[in-house]
Design a protein around this motif. Sequence first.
Motif, PDB file in Angstrom:
ATOM      1  N   ARG A 216       0.911  -0.894  -0.202  1.00  0.00           N
ATOM      2  CA  ARG A 216       0.135   0.220  -0.110  1.00  0.00           C
ATOM      3  C   ARG A 216       0.817   0.831   0.451  1.00  0.00           C
ATOM      4  O   ARG A 216       1.835   1.406   0.418  1.00  0.00           O
ATOM      5  N   ARG A 217       0.466   2.675  -0.306  1.00  0.00           N
ATOM      6  CA  ARG A 217       1.303   3.135  -0.832  1.00  0.00           C
ATOM      7  C   ARG A 217       1.850   3.723   0.720  1.00  0.00           C
ATOM      8  O   ARG A 217       2.715   4.708   1.068  1.00  0.00           O
ATOM      9  N   GLU A 218       1.035   3.835   2.108  1.00  0.00           N
ATOM     10  CA  GLU A 218       1.360   4.495   3.205  1.00  0.00           C
ATOM     11  C   GLU A 218       2.438   3.054   3.877  1.00  0.00           C
ATOM     12  O   GLU A 218       3.221   4.036   4.668  1.00  0.00           O
ATOM     13  N   ALA A 219       2.879   2.067   2.649  1.00  0.00           N
ATOM     14  CA  ALA A 219       4.032   1.173   3.618  1.00  0.00           C
ATOM     15  C   ALA A 219       5.513   1.908   2.956  1.00  0.00           C
ATOM     16  O   ALA A 219       6.343   1.467   3.196  1.00  0.00           O
ATOM     17  N   PHE A 220       5.286   2.668   1.847  1.00  0.00           N
ATOM     18  CA  PHE A 220       6.416   3.467   1.047  1.00  0.00           C
ATOM     19  C   PHE A 220       6.932   4.370   2.339  1.00  0.00           C
ATOM     20  O   PHE A 220       6.775   6.042   2.385  1.00  0.00           O
ATOM     21  N   SER A 221       8.600   4.386   2.791  1.00  0.00           N
ATOM     22  CA  SER A 221       9.332   5.814   3.672  1.00  0.00           C
ATOM     23  C   SER A 221       9.464   6.527   2.410  1.00  0.00           C
ATOM     24  O   SER A 221       9.449   8.005   2.476  1.00  0.00           O
ATOM     25  N   LEU A 222       9.624   5.977   0.961  1.00  0.00           N
ATOM     26  CA  LEU A 222      10.299   7.247  -0.756  1.00  0.00           C
ATOM     27  C   LEU A 222       9.197   6.758  -1.867  1.00  0.00           C
ATOM     28  O   LEU A 222       9.188   5.672  -1.841  1.00  0.00           O
ATOM     29  N   ARG A 223       8.392   7.975  -1.972  1.00  0.00           N
ATOM     30  CA  ARG A 223       7.413   7.762  -2.768  1.00  0.00           C
ATOM     31  C   ARG A 223       7.906   8.561  -3.904  1.00  0.00           C
ATOM     32  O   ARG A 223       8.071   9.644  -3.766  1.00  0.00           O
ATOM     33  N   SER A 224       7.758   8.019  -5.077  1.00  0.00           N
ATOM     34  CA  SER A 224       7.951   8.435  -6.349  1.00  0.00           C
ATOM     35  C   SER A 224       7.007   7.512  -7.517  1.00  0.00           C
ATOM     36  O   SER A 224       6.959   6.468  -7.737  1.00  0.00           O
ATOM     37  N   ASP A 225       6.198   8.709  -8.553  1.00  0.00           N
ATOM     38  CA  ASP A 225       5.887   8.362  -9.737  1.00  0.00           C
ATOM     39  C   ASP A 225       6.473   7.763 -10.883  1.00  0.00           C
ATOM     40  O   ASP A 225       5.988   7.167 -11.203  1.00  0.00           O
ATOM     41  N   ASN A 226       8.022   8.708 -10.788  1.00  0.00           N
ATOM     42  CA  ASN A 226       8.248   8.142 -12.037  1.00  0.00           C
ATOM     43  C   ASN A 226       9.959   7.140 -11.668  1.00  0.00           C
ATOM     44  O   ASN A 226      10.598   6.655 -10.891  1.00  0.00           O
ATOM     45  N   ALA A 227       9.532   6.158 -12.511  1.00  0.00           N
ATOM     46  CA  ALA A 227       9.901   4.680 -12.344  1.00  0.00           C
ATOM     47  C   ALA A 227      11.802   4.875 -12.275  1.00  0.00           C
ATOM     48  O   ALA A 227      12.378   4.489 -11.676  1.00  0.00           O
ATOM     49  N   LEU A 228      12.498   6.258 -12.512  1.00  0.00           N
ATOM     50  CA  LEU A 228      13.754   5.675 -12.928  1.00  0.00           C
ATOM     51  C   LEU A 228      14.408   6.672 -11.655  1.00  0.00           C
ATOM     52  O   LEU A 228      14.444   5.871 -11.770  1.00  0.00           O
ATOM     53  N   ALA A 229      13.701   7.486 -10.963  1.00  0.00           N
ATOM     54  CA  ALA A 229      13.391   7.811  -9.843  1.00  0.00           C
ATOM     55  C   ALA A 229      13.861   6.884  -8.687  1.00  0.00           C
ATOM     56  O   ALA A 229      14.490   6.599  -8.130  1.00  0.00           O
ATOM     57  N   GLN A 230      12.801   5.628  -8.403  1.00  0.00           N
ATOM     58  CA  GLN A 230      12.601   4.134  -7.929  1.00  0.00           C
ATOM     59  C   GLN A 230      13.856   4.056  -8.158  1.00  0.00           C
ATOM     60  O   GLN A 230      14.569   3.212  -7.366  1.00  0.00           O
TER      61      GLN A 230
END
Length: 299
Positions: A216-230
């Motif tokens: 779930r979104r809330e489980a992520f400490s680091l969030r980005s919709d850009n796959a290259l950033a991830q």
Amino acid sequence: MSSTSAIDWALYRSFLAVLDEGSLSGAARALGITQPTVGRHVEALEQALGLVLFTRSQTGLLATEAAASLRGHLQAMASTAASLEREALSHGGSAVKGVVRISCSDVIGVEVLPPTIVRLREAYPELRVELVLTDRVQDLLQREADIAVRMVEPTQGQLIARRIGAIEMGLFARRDYLERHGAPSDPTQLAGHSAIGYDTVVPYIRRLEQKLPGIRREAFSLRSDNALAQLALLRAGAGIGMCQVPLGLRDPALLRLLPEAVSVPLECWVTMHEDLRGSPRCRATFDALVEGLLAYVGG
């Protein structure tokens, strides 16, 4: 309203540039023409259509409701005009030449396709490649692109589609991150780690959440919709995140985690409009993309 049957495309092109740029000067720079010329084009189009297209404000030109309603039609016209130009420039024999426009995701465009494009250009030096990096499914029917690499099966009947196969998605982390924080032995232990993930839920994410109910979104400490950033965060050792398995396995600094518990197939297709099957530039590019992606998926 005046007759619109003979309106010059240049007027529409200038109008669309003003819509996009918000000013005459910005449109002039984008088109490589003078500001007075853009102004004359807009005025001529307003007279021909019998409409007020812009109102002036302190921040620039504001599109009227009538102007805004025309944007979609103009974008379709611009795409068709660009496609026509690409096709016209490619004729004059059977040689593979001219411009081919490829649409694909950021990760595919940056991490996967460059070697294929290098080989393609070496084989056909008169070919010019435009690479459009976007996760948006561009409309091949409107000729926004000649060829698209898609992660969903195309449904339009007028498209030629070649299924590449499933690109497996899995969990990865950099080895030194795992040395500092330990490796999870089952999915429940992921909650104690720095997780890298998305910010906005899109169709692919919904499919992922169905396969992995704990994601779930809330489980992520680091969030980005850009796959290259991830991917950059993953490579920097910021935490644990999803990555295309062929991409992760070729990086010796990354280690795959929980392969039996976390494995999400992502269908890959190469598509183009059926009207382009006779185009040497598109046929050669289509075949090269298929070959390159099959090698990538097959490892």
